[in-house]
Design a protein around this motif. Structure first.
Motif, PDB file in Angstrom:
ATOM      1  N   ASN A  43       0.843  -1.187   0.000  1.00  0.00           N
ATOM      2  CA  ASN A  43       0.000   0.000   0.000  1.00  0.00           C
ATOM      3  C   ASN A  43       0.885   1.247   0.000  1.00  0.00           C
ATOM      4  O   ASN A  43       1.570   1.533   0.983  1.00  0.00           O
ATOM      5  N   TYR A  44       0.860   1.998  -1.092  1.00  0.00           N
ATOM      6  CA  TYR A  44       1.720   3.179  -1.203  1.00  0.00           C
ATOM      7  C   TYR A  44       1.383   4.244  -0.161  1.00  0.00           C
ATOM      8  O   TYR A  44       2.256   4.993   0.270  1.00  0.00           O
ATOM      9  N   ALA A  45       0.136   4.313   0.260  1.00  0.00           N
ATOM     10  CA  ALA A  45      -0.239   5.277   1.304  1.00  0.00           C
ATOM     11  C   ALA A  45       0.440   4.921   2.628  1.00  0.00           C
ATOM     12  O   ALA A  45       0.884   5.813   3.362  1.00  0.00           O
ATOM     13  N   ASP A  46       0.541   3.627   2.927  1.00  0.00           N
ATOM     14  CA  ASP A  46       1.236   3.192   4.142  1.00  0.00           C
ATOM     15  C   ASP A  46       2.728   3.496   4.060  1.00  0.00           C
ATOM     16  O   ASP A  46       3.352   3.878   5.047  1.00  0.00           O
ATOM     17  N   VAL A  47       3.314   3.315   2.884  1.00  0.00           N
ATOM     18  CA  VAL A  47       4.734   3.627   2.683  1.00  0.00           C
ATOM     19  C   VAL A  47       4.974   5.111   2.937  1.00  0.00           C
ATOM     20  O   VAL A  47       5.871   5.497   3.695  1.00  0.00           O
ATOM     21  N   ALA A  48       4.177   5.969   2.312  1.00  0.00           N
ATOM     22  CA  ALA A  48       4.338   7.422   2.464  1.00  0.00           C
ATOM     23  C   ALA A  48       4.164   7.843   3.917  1.00  0.00           C
ATOM     24  O   ALA A  48       4.936   8.651   4.441  1.00  0.00           O
ATOM     25  N   SER A  49       3.178   7.274   4.581  1.00  0.00           N
ATOM     26  CA  SER A  49       2.930   7.610   5.984  1.00  0.00           C
ATOM     27  C   SER A  49       4.091   7.192   6.877  1.00  0.00           C
ATOM     28  O   SER A  49       4.515   7.954   7.751  1.00  0.00           O
ATOM     29  N   LEU A  50       4.626   5.998   6.665  1.00  0.00           N
ATOM     30  CA  LEU A  50       5.750   5.517   7.461  1.00  0.00           C
ATOM     31  C   LEU A  50       6.969   6.411   7.282  1.00  0.00           C
ATOM     32  O   LEU A  50       7.636   6.773   8.256  1.00  0.00           O
ATOM     33  N   VAL A  51       7.251   6.793   6.064  1.00  0.00           N
ATOM     34  CA  VAL A  51       8.405   7.649   5.777  1.00  0.00           C
ATOM     35  C   VAL A  51       8.235   9.004   6.452  1.00  0.00           C
ATOM     36  O   VAL A  51       9.131   9.490   7.151  1.00  0.00           O
ATOM     37  N   LYS A  52       7.087   9.603   6.278  1.00  0.00           N
ATOM     38  CA  LYS A  52       6.834  10.931   6.843  1.00  0.00           C
ATOM     39  C   LYS A  52       6.884  10.895   8.371  1.00  0.00           C
ATOM     40  O   LYS A  52       7.558  11.725   8.999  1.00  0.00           O
ATOM     41  N   THR A  53       6.216   9.943   8.977  1.00  0.00           N
ATOM     42  CA  THR A  53       6.190   9.832  10.437  1.00  0.00           C
ATOM     43  C   THR A  53       7.589   9.603  10.996  1.00  0.00           C
ATOM     44  O   THR A  53       7.983  10.232  11.984  1.00  0.00           O
ATOM     45  N   LEU A  67      18.325   7.980   5.403  1.00  0.00           N
ATOM     46  CA  LEU A  67      18.184   6.982   4.345  1.00  0.00           C
ATOM     47  C   LEU A  67      18.373   5.570   4.889  1.00  0.00           C
ATOM     48  O   LEU A  67      17.592   4.665   4.588  1.00  0.00           O
ATOM     49  N   LYS A  68      19.398   5.392   5.695  1.00  0.00           N
ATOM     50  CA  LYS A  68      19.684   4.071   6.265  1.00  0.00           C
ATOM     51  C   LYS A  68      18.526   3.589   7.133  1.00  0.00           C
ATOM     52  O   LYS A  68      18.055   2.454   7.007  1.00  0.00           O
ATOM     53  N   ASP A  69      18.045   4.451   8.018  1.00  0.00           N
ATOM     54  CA  ASP A  69      16.956   4.073   8.916  1.00  0.00           C
ATOM     55  C   ASP A  69      15.660   3.805   8.145  1.00  0.00           C
ATOM     56  O   ASP A  69      14.963   2.823   8.415  1.00  0.00           O
ATOM     57  N   LEU A  70      15.359   4.662   7.194  1.00  0.00           N
ATOM     58  CA  LEU A  70      14.140   4.472   6.397  1.00  0.00           C
ATOM     59  C   LEU A  70      14.188   3.166   5.609  1.00  0.00           C
ATOM     60  O   LEU A  70      13.191   2.444   5.537  1.00  0.00           O
ATOM     61  N   SER A  71      15.334   2.844   5.051  1.00  0.00           N
ATOM     62  CA  SER A  71      15.435   1.600   4.279  1.00  0.00           C
ATOM     63  C   SER A  71      15.186   0.393   5.176  1.00  0.00           C
ATOM     64  O   SER A  71      14.490  -0.542   4.779  1.00  0.00           O
ATOM     65  N   GLN A  72      15.721   0.424   6.385  1.00  0.00           N
ATOM     66  CA  GLN A  72      15.524  -0.688   7.321  1.00  0.00           C
ATOM     67  C   GLN A  72      14.062  -0.802   7.751  1.00  0.00           C
ATOM     68  O   GLN A  72      13.508  -1.906   7.811  1.00  0.00           O
ATOM     69  N   LYS A  73      13.426   0.320   8.043  1.00  0.00           N
ATOM     70  CA  LYS A  73      12.016   0.307   8.455  1.00  0.00           C
ATOM     71  C   LYS A  73      11.106  -0.169   7.321  1.00  0.00           C
ATOM     72  O   LYS A  73      10.171  -0.939   7.544  1.00  0.00           O
ATOM     73  N   LEU A  74      11.372   0.305   6.114  1.00  0.00           N
ATOM     74  CA  LEU A  74      10.551  -0.101   4.980  1.00  0.00           C
ATOM     75  C   LEU A  74      10.709  -1.593   4.699  1.00  0.00           C
ATOM     76  O   LEU A  74       9.724  -2.286   4.453  1.00  0.00           O
TER      77      LEU A  74
END
Length: 109
Positions: A43-53, A67-74
């Motif tokens: 779900n792209y909306a979930d991806v965008a929300s996770l990144v923003k939050t 970048l490193k943290d976001l890649s691991q969380k995603l």
């Protein structure tokens, strides 16, 4: 399958300079996700929300750390991701240009 989220724009605290730690600034995030779509979708909306939050809550010092943290969380939240391209842009930090840092990640899902 490829998901592209382009120009996700919001304000956050990011940077190492004193004024960057005090006042939120605009950031622009571009994301490209490749995954095998069989029966489950990402779900792209979930991806965008996770990144923003994540960006707003963690107030990173360096774009590289973000970048490193976001890649691991995603990858943790969306284990079907095969390839991830992330780019973070600070459009207003320098008066005559936009500054970006980007990286690509490959995951074994």
């Amino acid at each position: 399958m490829t998901i592209q989220i382009e120009d996700l724009k919001f304000q956050t605290i990011i940077g190492i300079l004193d004024f960057e730690r005090q006042t939120p600034q605009d950031v622009i995030i571009n994301i490209k996700i490749e995954y095998d779509y069989i029966e489950e979708f990402i779900n792209y909306a979930d991806v965008a929300s996770l990144v923003k939050t994540t960006m707003i809550e963690l107030k990173f010092l360096l774009i590289e750390d973000a970048l490193k943290d976001l890649s691991q969380k995603l990858q943790k939240n969306f284990p079907d991701i095969k390839t991830l391209n992330l780019k973070i842009t600070k459009p207003s930090i320098l008066p005559d240009c936009k500054v970006s840092v980007a990286n690509s990640y490959k995951f074994n899902s």
